[in-house]
Design an enzyme around this catalytic site. Structure first.
Site, PDB file in Angstrom:
ATOM      1  N   LYS A   1     -15.384  -1.662   2.575  1.00  0.00           N
ATOM      2  CA  LYS A   1     -14.647  -1.816   1.266  1.00  0.00           C
ATOM      3  C   LYS A   1     -15.866  -2.593   0.233  1.00  0.00           C
ATOM      4  O   LYS A   1     -16.463  -3.732   0.776  1.00  0.00           O
ATOM      5  CB  LYS A   1     -13.872  -2.914   1.680  1.00  0.00           C
ATOM      6  CG  LYS A   1     -12.707  -2.345   2.643  1.00  0.00           C
ATOM      7  CD  LYS A   1     -11.552  -3.632   2.799  1.00  0.00           C
ATOM      8  CE  LYS A   1     -10.513  -3.201   3.649  1.00  0.00           C
ATOM      9  NZ  LYS A   1      -9.460  -4.260   4.041  1.00  0.00           N
TER      10      LYS A   1
ATOM     11  N   GLU B   1       0.758  -1.319   0.241  1.00  0.00           N
ATOM     12  CA  GLU B   1       0.041  -0.122  -0.008  1.00  0.00           C
ATOM     13  C   GLU B   1       0.849   1.326   0.074  1.00  0.00           C
ATOM     14  O   GLU B   1       0.447   2.359   0.226  1.00  0.00           O
ATOM     15  CB  GLU B   1      -1.013  -0.078   1.244  1.00  0.00           C
ATOM     16  CG  GLU B   1      -1.947  -0.861   0.992  1.00  0.00           C
ATOM     17  CD  GLU B   1      -2.958  -0.994   2.113  1.00  0.00           C
ATOM     18  OE1 GLU B   1      -2.944  -0.302   3.328  1.00  0.00           O
ATOM     19  OE2 GLU B   1      -3.962  -1.871   2.177  1.00  0.00           O
TER      20      GLU B   1
END
Length: 432
Positions: free
Chosen positions: A343, A210
């Site tokens: 999400k 990330e």
């Protein structure tokens, strides 16, 4: 034909930020309006998440191809949706679920289904000449969009960094920022300072999935001390200008006997030990948010953790809730956590995600719109966070195009609209 009717649908295989296959979907309406969506993929995943359909052919991308899911979009799903009015997002999403016919969208693949759901929303927004965040705000029944407080990845371990650290992520929250632009600038200073501090200590500064640094710290305390040093080296005040969030990703540490193995530390802990460790972190450092501090089925442990720390910090369920209404309701009933990570690819459709988010907030849970570790250049979640006024967003670090494109979209929206900024108040007073 109705101008906003779905006229054509095309899915294809593209690559995500880790170089793995994922799906991109194009929707074209009768009036020529176009919408495109690229679907992310996670590494640290909950067992209740909507199902990614992969080809399983070892000769193609080690079995991770998504040609079957793309073919399902181009055939069965297209036949079911052709001519449907994309302004009726709920009917479209309900039809997608009905056509698949399985709870976790295993038959046709949640990856393809989500791509259609988001691309249809984008096409409808284009037809209406609306910004995407405004279309989402309408769908969410939200009359007052807001800019979210960013939670920015600085140090990574766990499944995001080859198990270099037991705990998955340590993140900076710009507590003193007065706008998204200000928050991103503060986070950028901390990220840059963290690289310098690591270099001074002679520890690795490899890039994790990330975009955070992967310093391979021996334990959580070492990582937290690095965070404090980085904040101070950036000329900022720990606990005032910048506070800390932790993603433990405890499900990936949990063993068959329900204990938690911290391999780097050479320790095995039970739930009480884990809670005591997190309580000490909160006492010793400016930690205001802890995600997935215990395993996804450790409901009793979560209730105990919430009793101990729930008045002081944000306790976020990711694998625990998987953006799933049934699991969220169970968590609320069990008094497990006080926040939810949202999400879209855990849920599988846009309206399903909006419903889960709305229910969480109606019960007093904070919400964080989140990216995945396998991302694309699609900035959809930036518009989602603004359109729903979720309050918080977790994108990743200020590195790589797949994460930076989402920060850039937030900057564009803020500059164009002047929407109010949620700020540290989005934590509902926890640690703020």
């Amino acid at each position: 034909m109705n101008p906003t009717a779905l006229a054509s649908l095309e899915a294809r295989q593209i690559l995500d930020s880790r170089g793995r296959p994922t799906i991109e979907v194009d929707v074209v309406l009768a009036d020529g309006s176009h919408g495109r969506a690229a679907v992310p993929s996670g590494a640290s995943t909950g067992t209740a998440e909507a199902h990614e359909l992969r080809d399983g052919d070892p000769a193609r991308y080690a079995g991770l191809g998504v040609l079957k899911a793309a073919a399902n979009v181009n055939t069965e799903i297209f036949h079911a949706l052709k001519g449907m009015d994309t302004l009726d997002q709920r009917r479209l999403d309900d039809t997608l679920r009905e056509v698949d016919g399985t709870p976790q969208l295993k038959r046709l693949g949640a990856n393809g289904i989500l791509g259609v759901s988001i691309a249809a929303c984008r096409a409808a927004a284009t037809s209406l000449k609306q910004p995407l965040y405004a279309r989402i705000a309408e769908l969410a029944g939200n009359p007052a969009p807001q800019m979210p407080l960013p939670m920015v990845n600085i140090l990574s371990g766990g499944l995001h960094a080859g198990r270099g650290m037991d705990v998955q992520d340590f993140l900076a929250i710009p507590a003193s920022a007065s706008s998204v632009e200000d928050a991103i600038h503060i986070a950028s200073k901390v990220r840059n300072a963290a690289a310098q501090v690591c270099a001074q200590e002679g520890i690795p500064t490899l890039l994790a999935d990330e975009g955070g640094l992967s310093p391979g710290c021996q334990d959580g305390d070492h990582a937290l001390r690095l965070m404090i040093r980085a904040i101070e080296a950036a000329g900022l005040r720990p606990g005032l200008d910048v506070v800390i969030a932790i993603d433990v990703a405890a499900a990936s540490l949990q063993q068959a006997d329900s204990t938690y193995r911290l391999a780097r530390e050479g320790k095995t802990l039970d739930a009480d030990d884990m809670i005591a460790m997190m309580e000490r972190w909160v006492h010793d450092y400016p930690v205001v948010s802890i995600e997935d501090g215990l395993g996804e089925e450790d409901w009793d442990g979560w209730a105990a953790l919430t009793t101990r720390l729930g008045q002081r910090v944000q306790l976020v369920g990711d694998d625990l809730f998987t953006t799933n209404m049934q699991r969220l309701r169970k968590g609320i009933d069990r008094h497990a956590g006080n926040g939810i990570l949202v999400k879209v690819n855990q849920n599988g459709t846009l309206t399903g995600t909006l419903d889960t988010l709305a229910h969480a907030r109606s019960k007093g849970y904070t919400a964080i719109i989140s990216a995945r570790s396998g991302e694309t250049e699609d900035p959809f979640i930036a518009d989602l966070a603004v359109g729903t006024s979720a309050g918080q967003i977790k994108i990743g670090s200020l590195r790589t195009s797949s994460t930076v494109c989402k920060y850039n979209q937030l900057l564009r929206i803020e500059a164009a609209t002047g929407f109010p900024y949620s700020g540290i108040g989005a934590l509902n007073g926890k640690g703020a």
